[in-house]
Scaffold this active site. Structure first.
Site, PDB file in Angstrom:
ATOM      1  CB  THR A 150      -4.778  -3.305   8.228  1.00 20.83           C
ATOM      2  OG1 THR A 150      -4.997  -2.509   9.390  1.00 20.83           O
ATOM      3  CG2 THR A 150      -3.333  -3.170   7.812  1.00 20.83           C
TER       4      THR A 150
ATOM      5  CE  LYS B  49      -2.210  -1.374   3.699  1.00 26.97           C
ATOM      6  NZ  LYS B  49      -1.530  -2.691   3.827  1.00 26.97           N
ATOM      7  CB  THR B  50       3.768   2.314   2.108  1.00 25.53           C
ATOM      8  OG1 THR B  50       3.022   2.081   3.307  1.00 25.53           O
ATOM      9  CG2 THR B  50       4.595   3.562   2.273  1.00 25.53           C
TER      10      THR B  50
ATOM     11  NE  ARG C  27       6.677  -4.352   5.568  1.00 22.90           N
ATOM     12  CZ  ARG C  27       5.544  -3.701   5.791  1.00 22.90           C
ATOM     13  NH1 ARG C  27       4.561  -4.290   6.417  1.00 22.90           N
ATOM     14  NH2 ARG C  27       5.402  -2.466   5.384  1.00 22.90           N
TER      15      ARG C  27
ATOM     16  CG  ASP D 235       0.322   3.458   6.834  1.00 23.93           C
ATOM     17  OD1 ASP D 235      -0.584   2.756   6.340  1.00 23.93           O
ATOM     18  OD2 ASP D 235       1.412   2.989   7.206  1.00 23.93           O
TER      19      ASP D 235
HETATM   20  P1  ADP Z   1       2.105  -1.869   3.151  1.00 24.93           P
HETATM   21  O1  ADP Z   1       2.117  -0.371   3.095  1.00 24.93           O
HETATM   22  O2  ADP Z   1       0.908  -2.479   2.488  1.00 24.93           O
HETATM   23  O3  ADP Z   1       2.304  -2.405   4.549  1.00 24.93           O
HETATM   24  P2  ADP Z   1       4.642  -1.632   1.730  1.00 24.93           P
HETATM   25  O4  ADP Z   1       4.292  -0.820   0.554  1.00 24.93           O
HETATM   26  O5  ADP Z   1       5.359  -0.954   2.854  1.00 24.93           O
HETATM   27  O6  ADP Z   1       3.345  -2.409   2.280  1.00 24.93           O
HETATM   28  O7  ADP Z   1       5.509  -2.873   1.177  1.00 24.93           O
HETATM   29  C1  ADP Z   1       6.386  -3.592   2.020  1.00 24.93           C
HETATM   30  C2  ADP Z   1       7.634  -3.992   1.255  1.00 24.93           C
HETATM   31  O8  ADP Z   1       7.278  -4.995   0.321  1.00 24.93           O
HETATM   32  C3  ADP Z   1       8.248  -2.852   0.436  1.00 24.93           C
HETATM   33  O9  ADP Z   1       9.405  -2.384   1.055  1.00 24.93           O
HETATM   34  C4  ADP Z   1       8.593  -3.453  -0.877  1.00 24.93           C
HETATM   35  O10 ADP Z   1       9.977  -3.766  -0.859  1.00 24.93           O
HETATM   36  C5  ADP Z   1       7.859  -4.759  -0.936  1.00 24.93           C
HETATM   37  N1  ADP Z   1       6.805  -4.774  -1.954  1.00 24.93           N
HETATM   38  C6  ADP Z   1       5.490  -4.530  -1.757  1.00 24.93           C
HETATM   39  N2  ADP Z   1       4.803  -4.686  -2.887  1.00 24.93           N
HETATM   40  C7  ADP Z   1       5.686  -5.037  -3.827  1.00 24.93           C
HETATM   41  C8  ADP Z   1       5.574  -5.369  -5.219  1.00 24.93           C
HETATM   42  N3  ADP Z   1       4.380  -5.373  -5.821  1.00 24.93           N
HETATM   43  N4  ADP Z   1       6.681  -5.679  -5.886  1.00 24.93           N
HETATM   44  C9  ADP Z   1       7.869  -5.710  -5.252  1.00 24.93           C
HETATM   45  N5  ADP Z   1       8.050  -5.424  -3.952  1.00 24.93           N
HETATM   46  C10 ADP Z   1       6.978  -5.088  -3.232  1.00 24.93           C
END
Ligand code: ADP
Length: 334
Positions: free
Chosen positions: A158, A64-65, A217, A109
């Protein structure tokens, strides 16, 4: 020692940043959300206006981030980052909003945890690009309307169910992030190995992918642990055997369940006869916060077919009993 571990920690955080995909085209998986967003962004670009506000929902670590950063990058806009829990006072949000430049992307977030007064301020900001700042207290208080720059809000949550109706309604688009397939995670692992210069063979990356709980992640984290193991205990190459041995050390089982997942299933099966049991009772039994059990553990256990959420509480499926090496009772869910 403490400094060292702090340094090591920063190192790993930096790695997370390096591994984030930077463009929509680099983003692996989530084909639906990507296509939908592409349309939202492209049409806004053609009309020369900031795109509608975007809500991204789904379990932690699904990107998401990263997606919020990509949205800003694709628009060529600056990204401002904050979180629901940080916006305790409406004033904090007012400060953030009034500092926005036209077209900026504001990322909030955990937006479901925003405090009520800030949330109410957000309604007007999202709809009319305006905030009402209240000056003074009691009967003499006046509210001064303040124009803010047109911006795009990207909210991440979430628990989209925990959002109030009025807030949810003000997003023009909701992207529901899904767990990744093994094949998509395999691509995530291979991409990360390339960036981090880790030698991994195809069976090795497939094994990490299969055990990453559908979550990039986690895939990236397991890859780093496998690299440690490969360097210290093997010849540096992450083969399937090396991956299996490493994940055993780190308590990740055949299905990718970690210690907490297994504790939840174990309590459900052994202490509560397979349920139904309420999530807070279950959380107390494993010594965790109910929100962690609910938002971090359960979504994957549900998707793996091990746990069912019923109106009367959580229930273990036959697969859960079997995964723990136990004989399921007769009346259990198939
Ligand atoms: P969320 O905000 O949903 O908790 P993040 O965007 O922080 O997730 O993603 C966590 C980690 O996973 C990031 O640092 C990135 O390295 C990896 N990641 C997430 N989605 C992808 C993707 N589609 N392709 C490659 N790496 C990804």
């Amino acid at each position: 020692d403490e400094t060292l571990s702090a340094l090591a920690h920063t190192g790993e955080q930096d790695v997370e940043v390096t591994l984030r995909p930077k463009k929509l085209g680099e983003f692996i998986g989530q084909p639906r959300v990507r296509e939908q967003l592409e349309l939202v962004l492209e049409s806004a670009r053609r009309r020369g206006v900031p795109p509608d506000h975007v809500l991204l929902s789904g379990p932690p670590g699904l990107g998401k981030t990263s997606m919020a950063m990509i949205i800003a990058a694709e628009l060529g806009s600056a990204l401002r980052i904050t979180s629901g829990p940080a916006l305790e006072r409406a004033g904090d949000l007012a400060a953030m909003l009034s500092n926005l430049a036209p077209g900026d992307v504001l990322f909030i977030d955990e937006i479901h945890r925003i405090a009520r007064p800030a949330e109410e301020m957000l309604y007007l900001a999202m709809e009319d690009f305006r905030v009402d700042v209240v000056v003074g207290k009691g009967p003499g208080a006046t509210s001064i309307p303040l124009e803010i720059a047109p911006f795009t809000l990207v909210g991440a949550t979430t628990r989209s169910g925990a959002l109030t109706g009025p807030l949810r309604d003000r997003f023009g688009f909701t992207g529901q992030m899904e767990f990744y397939s093994d094949d998509e995670l395999d691509q995530v692992v291979r991409r990360a190995a390339r960036i981090l210069d880790i030698e991994i063979d195809p069976l090795g990356s497939a094994e990490i992918a299969r055990r990453s709980r559908g979550t990039p992640r986690i895939a990236n984290r397991l890859l780093r642990r496998v690299r440690d193991y490969a360097e210290v205990r093997a010849d540096g190459v992450a083969t399937k055997q090396v991956v299996r041995a490493a994940l055993e050390v780190y308590d990740v089982d055949e299905l990718g369940l970690d210690r907490l997942d297994r504790a939840v299933l174990g309590a459900l099966v052994k202490s509560f006869g397979g349920g139904p049991v309420g999530v807070s009772t279950l959380a107390v039994a494993v010594g965790e916060e109910p929100t962690t059990v609910e938002e971090v553990c359960e979504p994957y256990l549900v998707r793996a077919g091990m746990l069912a959420r019923t109106p009367r509480g959580r229930v273990a499926t036959a697969a859960a009993w079997e995964h723990l090496g136990l004989q399921p009772p007769e009346r259990v869910l198939p």
